[in-house]
Design an enzyme around this catalytic site. Structure first.
Site, PDB file in Angstrom:
ATOM      1  N   GLY A  15       0.770  -1.243   0.000  1.00  0.00           N
ATOM      2  CA  GLY A  15       0.000   0.000   0.000  1.00  0.00           C
ATOM      3  C   GLY A  15       0.797   1.287   0.000  1.00  0.00           C
ATOM      4  O   GLY A  15       0.291   2.325   0.412  1.00  0.00           O
ATOM      5  N   ARG A  69     -13.906 -16.267 -11.060  1.00  0.00           N
ATOM      6  CA  ARG A  69     -13.603 -14.847 -11.250  1.00  0.00           C
ATOM      7  C   ARG A  69     -14.873 -14.006 -11.349  1.00  0.00           C
ATOM      8  O   ARG A  69     -14.961 -12.892 -10.850  1.00  0.00           O
ATOM      9  CB  ARG A  69     -12.816 -14.665 -12.548  1.00  0.00           C
ATOM     10  CG  ARG A  69     -11.355 -14.644 -12.323  1.00  0.00           C
ATOM     11  CD  ARG A  69     -10.566 -14.447 -13.583  1.00  0.00           C
ATOM     12  NE  ARG A  69      -9.308 -15.135 -13.427  1.00  0.00           N
ATOM     13  CZ  ARG A  69      -8.296 -14.673 -12.701  1.00  0.00           C
ATOM     14  NH1 ARG A  69      -8.371 -13.499 -12.122  1.00  0.00           N
ATOM     15  NH2 ARG A  69      -7.198 -15.370 -12.581  1.00  0.00           N
ATOM     16  N   LEU A  97      -8.226  -8.715 -13.993  1.00  0.00           N
ATOM     17  CA  LEU A  97      -9.645  -8.403 -14.198  1.00  0.00           C
ATOM     18  C   LEU A  97     -10.088  -8.916 -15.566  1.00  0.00           C
ATOM     19  O   LEU A  97      -9.348  -8.806 -16.556  1.00  0.00           O
ATOM     20  CB  LEU A  97      -9.859  -6.887 -14.104  1.00  0.00           C
ATOM     21  CG  LEU A  97      -9.553  -6.275 -12.722  1.00  0.00           C
ATOM     22  CD1 LEU A  97      -9.547  -4.760 -12.795  1.00  0.00           C
ATOM     23  CD2 LEU A  97     -10.556  -6.761 -11.674  1.00  0.00           C
ATOM     24  N   ASN A 111      -4.101   1.901 -13.765  1.00  0.00           N
ATOM     25  CA  ASN A 111      -3.161   1.024 -13.055  1.00  0.00           C
ATOM     26  C   ASN A 111      -1.779   1.651 -13.093  1.00  0.00           C
ATOM     27  O   ASN A 111      -1.456   2.401 -14.013  1.00  0.00           O
ATOM     28  CB  ASN A 111      -3.120  -0.341 -13.758  1.00  0.00           C
ATOM     29  CG  ASN A 111      -2.162  -1.307 -13.078  1.00  0.00           C
ATOM     30  OD1 ASN A 111      -2.123  -1.408 -11.855  1.00  0.00           O
ATOM     31  ND2 ASN A 111      -1.361  -2.018 -13.867  1.00  0.00           N
ATOM     32  N   HIS A 113       2.298   0.540 -13.117  1.00  0.00           N
ATOM     33  CA  HIS A 113       3.184  -0.608 -13.324  1.00  0.00           C
ATOM     34  C   HIS A 113       4.637  -0.127 -13.234  1.00  0.00           C
ATOM     35  O   HIS A 113       4.971   0.923 -13.785  1.00  0.00           O
ATOM     36  CB  HIS A 113       2.915  -1.238 -14.698  1.00  0.00           C
ATOM     37  CG  HIS A 113       3.778  -2.433 -14.959  1.00  0.00           C
ATOM     38  ND1 HIS A 113       3.537  -3.657 -14.376  1.00  0.00           N
ATOM     39  CD2 HIS A 113       4.898  -2.581 -15.710  1.00  0.00           C
ATOM     40  CE1 HIS A 113       4.468  -4.514 -14.757  1.00  0.00           C
ATOM     41  NE2 HIS A 113       5.308  -3.885 -15.575  1.00  0.00           N
ATOM     42  N   ASP A 149      -1.251  -5.485 -17.912  1.00  0.00           N
ATOM     43  CA  ASP A 149      -0.281  -4.392 -18.075  1.00  0.00           C
ATOM     44  C   ASP A 149      -0.343  -3.788 -19.473  1.00  0.00           C
ATOM     45  O   ASP A 149       0.692  -3.477 -20.101  1.00  0.00           O
ATOM     46  CB  ASP A 149       1.148  -4.879 -17.750  1.00  0.00           C
ATOM     47  CG  ASP A 149       1.273  -5.326 -16.308  1.00  0.00           C
ATOM     48  OD1 ASP A 149       0.553  -4.778 -15.460  1.00  0.00           O
ATOM     49  OD2 ASP A 149       2.072  -6.235 -16.029  1.00  0.00           O
ATOM     50  N   GLU A 176       9.852   5.424  -5.633  1.00  0.00           N
ATOM     51  CA  GLU A 176       9.789   6.858  -5.331  1.00  0.00           C
ATOM     52  C   GLU A 176       9.129   7.622  -6.466  1.00  0.00           C
ATOM     53  O   GLU A 176       8.328   8.528  -6.246  1.00  0.00           O
ATOM     54  CB  GLU A 176      11.220   7.390  -5.187  1.00  0.00           C
ATOM     55  CG  GLU A 176      11.620   7.736  -3.790  1.00  0.00           C
ATOM     56  CD  GLU A 176      13.044   8.242  -3.780  1.00  0.00           C
ATOM     57  OE1 GLU A 176      13.297   9.312  -4.358  1.00  0.00           O
ATOM     58  OE2 GLU A 176      13.907   7.541  -3.220  1.00  0.00           O
ATOM     59  N   GLU A 178       7.042   6.326  -8.625  1.00  0.00           N
ATOM     60  CA  GLU A 178       5.627   5.933  -8.672  1.00  0.00           C
ATOM     61  C   GLU A 178       4.793   6.835  -7.766  1.00  0.00           C
ATOM     62  O   GLU A 178       3.686   7.245  -8.109  1.00  0.00           O
ATOM     63  CB  GLU A 178       5.452   4.476  -8.211  1.00  0.00           C
ATOM     64  CG  GLU A 178       6.068   3.450  -9.136  1.00  0.00           C
ATOM     65  CD  GLU A 178       5.771   2.018  -8.680  1.00  0.00           C
ATOM     66  OE1 GLU A 178       4.641   1.745  -8.261  1.00  0.00           O
ATOM     67  OE2 GLU A 178       6.689   1.180  -8.754  1.00  0.00           O
TER      68      GLU A 178
END
Ligand code: GRF
Length: 223
Positions: A15, A69, A97, A111, A113, A149, A176, A178
């Site tokens: 997190g 799923r 997903l 997202n 990555h 991705d 950092e 990100e």
């Protein structure tokens, strides 16, 4: 009238990106972002504590409790819609997903990555970057498509690979960046400057459709 964009954040673990988003947005109403809930598919992860300490509602939807799923995603969807989610941020969320779920949230899932996509998709990114000898890596925030991705790139931060880097030092340097890039992108989204043209993200007023975000210039950038 409610002017804030309601954001739900999906996590599976540590997190730290979640924390960066909370720091950037939870106390600034003028940011246009309201983090309405944190959902984890894994119980008792550190990210849940970070959210609880910030007073943000958390929900655990443990995928082990669902036979497939589809039923997991139905529960997720209900949870997201219940709080009026408008934007869904994946921050270290490790479940793939389905195309059906992604289609139900068009242009609303982003997202982060830890590589300069489309290079180094998937796991063990930093190890593979080091093995490849590439001089630069970085991170990418992108809209989510039905492939892993993948999806239109919104912004990227470039990070140099140093000669004496190992996986840990490189991961820390990328992380950092990100933490700067993700809030930056959420600001971009709420600025209303993004549009999709031929499945590429166009940023109104930007020189390039896919901007490279330089953390060193961050303090000078006004959004
Ligand atoms: C980050 O490196 C992110 O790019 C990737 O998973 C990691 C999550 O880290 N998708 P954290 O949970 O945000 O600390």
């Amino acid at each position: 009238m409610e002017l804030l964009k309601k954001v739900s954040i999906l996590i599976s673990g540590r997190g730290s990106n979640l924390r960066a988003l909370i720091i950037a947005f939870s106390s600034r109403v003028e940011s246009g972002i309201k983090i309405v809930q944190i959902i984890s598919n894994v119980p008792n992860v550190p990210g849940l504590k970070i959210a609880q300490q910030a007073g943000i509602p958390t929900t655990v939807i443990d995928h082990h409790n669902y036979s497939n799923r589809r039923s997991f995603e139905e529960a997720l969807d209900i949870c997201l819609r219940r709080v009026g989610t408008e934007l869904l941020c994946l921050a270290g969320f490790t479940r793939i997903l389905t195309a059906e779920f992604v289609a139900a949230w068009p242009g609303q899932i982003v997202n982060i990555h830890p590589s300069l996509l489309p290079a180094f998709k998937g796991l063990h990114t930093h190890r593979r970057v080091l093995e490849s000898g590439t001089r630069f890596t970085g991170c990418t925030v992108h809209f989510v498509s039905s492939s892993v991705d993948d999806g239109p790139i919104i912004a990227q931060a470039a990070v140099p690979v140093l000669f004496n880097d190992n996986e840990e030092t490189l991961a820390a340097r990328v992380l950092e960046s990100e933490h700067q890039l993700y809030p930056f992108v959420l600001n971009l989204i709420t600025s209303g400057r993004l549009s999709l043209i031929d499945n590429k993200v166009n940023i109104k007023g930007s020189m390039s459709p896919e901007i490279v975000f330089n953390p060193l210039l961050m303090s000078q950038r006004i959004l």
